[in-house]
Design an enzyme around this catalytic site. Sequence first.
Site, PDB file in Angstrom:
ATOM      1  CG  HIS A  50      40.701  49.010  23.377  1.00 41.90           C
ATOM      2  ND1 HIS A  50      39.673  49.749  23.876  1.00 41.90           N
ATOM      3  CD2 HIS A  50      41.405  49.862  22.570  1.00 41.90           C
ATOM      4  CE1 HIS A  50      39.752  50.985  23.396  1.00 41.90           C
ATOM      5  NE2 HIS A  50      40.785  51.075  22.598  1.00 41.90           N
ATOM      6  CG  HIS A  82      35.933  50.738  31.620  1.00 42.76           C
ATOM      7  ND1 HIS A  82      36.647  51.905  31.710  1.00 42.76           N
ATOM      8  CD2 HIS A  82      35.652  50.553  30.306  1.00 42.76           C
ATOM      9  CE1 HIS A  82      36.778  52.413  30.491  1.00 42.76           C
ATOM     10  NE2 HIS A  82      36.191  51.611  29.629  1.00 42.76           N
ATOM     11  CG  ASP A 114      32.790  46.096  24.622  1.00 41.05           C
ATOM     12  OD1 ASP A 114      32.316  46.644  23.619  1.00 41.05           O
ATOM     13  OD2 ASP A 114      33.904  46.355  25.067  1.00 41.05           O
TER      14      ASP A 114
HETATM   15  N1  CMC Z   1      36.416  39.285  35.493  1.00 40.16           N
HETATM   16  C1  CMC Z   1      37.003  38.886  36.630  1.00 40.16           C
HETATM   17  N2  CMC Z   1      37.874  39.620  37.352  1.00 40.16           N
HETATM   18  C2  CMC Z   1      38.179  40.833  36.870  1.00 40.16           C
HETATM   19  C3  CMC Z   1      37.619  41.338  35.677  1.00 40.16           C
HETATM   20  C4  CMC Z   1      36.709  40.518  34.968  1.00 40.16           C
HETATM   21  N3  CMC Z   1      36.142  40.938  33.837  1.00 40.16           N
HETATM   22  N4  CMC Z   1      38.099  42.582  35.409  1.00 40.16           N
HETATM   23  C5  CMC Z   1      38.934  42.858  36.411  1.00 40.16           C
HETATM   24  N5  CMC Z   1      38.987  41.813  37.299  1.00 40.16           N
HETATM   25  C6  CMC Z   1      39.753  41.769  38.560  1.00 40.16           C
HETATM   26  C7  CMC Z   1      41.247  41.583  38.282  1.00 40.16           C
HETATM   27  O1  CMC Z   1      41.606  40.225  38.295  1.00 40.16           O
HETATM   28  C8  CMC Z   1      41.865  42.353  39.436  1.00 40.16           C
HETATM   29  O2  CMC Z   1      41.824  41.540  40.582  1.00 40.16           O
HETATM   30  P1  CMC Z   1      42.986  41.670  41.715  1.00 40.16           P
HETATM   31  O3  CMC Z   1      42.878  43.079  42.215  1.00 40.16           O
HETATM   32  O4  CMC Z   1      42.589  40.650  42.716  1.00 40.16           O
HETATM   33  O5  CMC Z   1      44.265  41.384  41.003  1.00 40.16           O
HETATM   34  C9  CMC Z   1      40.905  43.526  39.648  1.00 40.16           C
HETATM   35  O6  CMC Z   1      39.623  43.060  39.171  1.00 40.16           O
HETATM   36  C10 CMC Z   1      41.273  44.793  38.920  1.00 40.16           C
HETATM   37  O7  CMC Z   1      41.437  44.485  37.550  1.00 40.16           O
HETATM   38  P2  CMC Z   1      42.602  45.022  36.606  1.00 40.16           P
HETATM   39  O8  CMC Z   1      42.865  44.045  35.507  1.00 40.16           O
HETATM   40  O9  CMC Z   1      43.774  45.435  37.448  1.00 40.16           O
HETATM   41  O10 CMC Z   1      41.930  46.297  36.017  1.00 40.16           O
HETATM   42  P3  CMC Z   1      42.354  47.027  34.692  1.00 40.16           P
HETATM   43  O11 CMC Z   1      41.898  48.422  34.824  1.00 40.16           O
HETATM   44  O12 CMC Z   1      43.792  46.802  34.385  1.00 40.16           O
HETATM   45  O13 CMC Z   1      41.520  46.246  33.542  1.00 40.16           O
HETATM   46  C11 CMC Z   1      39.868  45.658  31.981  1.00 40.16           C
HETATM   47  C12 CMC Z   1      40.350  46.723  32.973  1.00 40.16           C
HETATM   48  C13 CMC Z   1      38.712  46.245  31.149  1.00 40.16           C
HETATM   49  C14 CMC Z   1      41.020  45.306  30.997  1.00 40.16           C
HETATM   50  C15 CMC Z   1      39.409  44.401  32.761  1.00 40.16           C
HETATM   51  O14 CMC Z   1      38.377  44.734  33.654  1.00 40.16           O
HETATM   52  C16 CMC Z   1      38.981  43.269  31.835  1.00 40.16           C
HETATM   53  O15 CMC Z   1      39.832  42.506  31.358  1.00 40.16           O
HETATM   54  N6  CMC Z   1      37.629  43.149  31.567  1.00 40.16           N
HETATM   55  C17 CMC Z   1      37.137  42.164  30.638  1.00 40.16           C
HETATM   56  C18 CMC Z   1      37.372  42.676  29.225  1.00 40.16           C
HETATM   57  C19 CMC Z   1      36.381  43.763  28.836  1.00 40.16           C
HETATM   58  O16 CMC Z   1      35.185  43.629  29.045  1.00 40.16           O
HETATM   59  N7  CMC Z   1      36.918  44.848  28.206  1.00 40.16           N
HETATM   60  C20 CMC Z   1      36.102  45.926  27.673  1.00 40.16           C
HETATM   61  C21 CMC Z   1      36.351  47.231  28.303  1.00 40.16           C
HETATM   62  S1  CMC Z   1      35.100  48.428  27.813  1.00 40.16           S
HETATM   63  C22 CMC Z   1      35.476  48.778  26.168  1.00 40.16           C
HETATM   64  C23 CMC Z   1      36.593  49.739  26.036  1.00 40.16           C
HETATM   65  O17 CMC Z   1      36.472  50.876  26.527  1.00 40.16           O
HETATM   66  O18 CMC Z   1      37.604  49.354  25.415  1.00 40.16           O
END
Ligand code: CMC
Length: 429
Positions: free
Chosen positions: A265, A306, A364
């Site tokens: 987050h 995201h 970010d």
């Molecule tokens: N790098 C590589 N792979 C990724 C990434 C990433 N940054 N983000 C998602 N994926 C992959 C993930 O492994 C999954 O793959 P699969 O379908 O094969 O299992 C797929 O994409 C979907 O990801 P998810 O984790 O199920 O998606 P989510 O909605 O649960 O997570 C997130 C969203 C923001 C937590 C995630 O994208 C992440 O960890 N990003 C990096 C951290 C980041 O930049 N966070 C800031 C968010 S913006 C600020 C805010 O609003 O808080």
Amino acid sequence: MSDKSAKLVLPNGEELDLAVYSPTEGNDVIDVSQLVKNGYFTYDPGFMSTASCESKITYIDGGKGILLYRGFPIEQLAQSCDFMEVSYLLLNGDLPNVEQKKAFVDRINNHTMVHEQLAMFFRGFRRDAHPMAIMVGVVGALSAFYHDSLDINNPIHREKSGFRLIAKVSTIAAMCYRYSKGHPFVFPRNEMSYAENFLHMMFSMPSSDSKPDPVLVKAMDRIFTLHADHEQNCSTSTVRLAGSSGANPFACIAAGIASLWGPAHGGANEACLKMLQEIGDVKNIPEYIARAKDKNDPFRLMGFGHRVYKNFDPRAKVMRESAHEVLKATGKQDDPILQVAMELEKIALEDPYFVEKKLYPNVDFYSGIILDAIGIPTNMFTVIFALARTVGWVSQWSEMISEPTQKIGRPRQLYTGLSERDVKPIEQR
Ligand code: CMC
């Protein structure tokens, strides 16, 4: 309220008509609140399909990359309004005119100082404490200092607490930084704008008369605007849930700050800059892209992806522009970190893994680069996010508390533990 319904057939063949509500924007919502009467709960880990509340404040269309505060697109607000106007908008529902803005800013300015005893509170922390640890503690402790605005059933108290939080969070954030450096605390200057005053409290020294650079003030103000609210994200939901029990607003915002701290987050901007520094050189990017794609490697490309945006984060577009302005103003346009960031963005936007999963740069990705260029240390990045988001949390908390049908938030569970069994005497276990 509803002219549509959805039919649900239960395992025993019974049919239920569930009301369907149509929002002004976004997906229709199926009302499952009565299901419990039929002996069922819904199951939705991570709240992927759950609307936890009704709200009029912020709308996101993740597919199209749209973010609206009270109906206004974020790009227009970032272009034409300052953070105080945006704060007024979030709290009151519309943009202020000149007189309304002046009255609002005057009220905020009335609360920028903190109780002298609060300054003592800082001394209890180690100098090397993470500033988010101090923020959680000090903001929560405000409830011990401002007893005259703690009655959440009194709208005047609620409003006063809101003003106090928005005004003091900037002073406290700067104090966290000054404390870690061993520098004296700097009093707020009410003739300055909110963003200018923040940079003044962060960096000015009693021994000189320097004023913050206007380009940096503008970038700081934009960062505040872009982070001010983001509908029912993890920290905002935490604030609402904490507040639903009747806890005081200072405690609720402290809970939101704790929730924001995590790297998935608000902690992502800190993690993102650290990642860019670790990559260090454009030639190392392919190795990191490969790691991000490797299912057996927990590494993720920070600043990408995201939960809601499956398109370019609209905040990231504005932030990208600001990043270039700030790096130019600070003479850091050839900074290797920026080169790595630009190349990483280019490669990730073309790579099939990121394209198929709709992983675009988020806010970010650029905010860390700007904050670093302004001279703000990485461990303060999430503090700045918390500062900016305070107005969003206060708006969402106020909206919830003023709702007459407001109930304590109390989710249920899918229990998969052991069924009832008897305790044996200790010698028989
Ligand atoms: N790098 C590589 N792979 C990724 C990434 C990433 N940054 N983000 C998602 N994926 C992959 C993930 O492994 C999954 O793959 P699969 O379908 O094969 O299992 C797929 O994409 C979907 O990801 P998810 O984790 O199920 O998606 P989510 O909605 O649960 O997570 C997130 C969203 C923001 C937590 C995630 O994208 C992440 O960890 N990003 C990096 C951290 C980041 O930049 N966070 C800031 C968010 S913006 C600020 C805010 O609003 O808080």
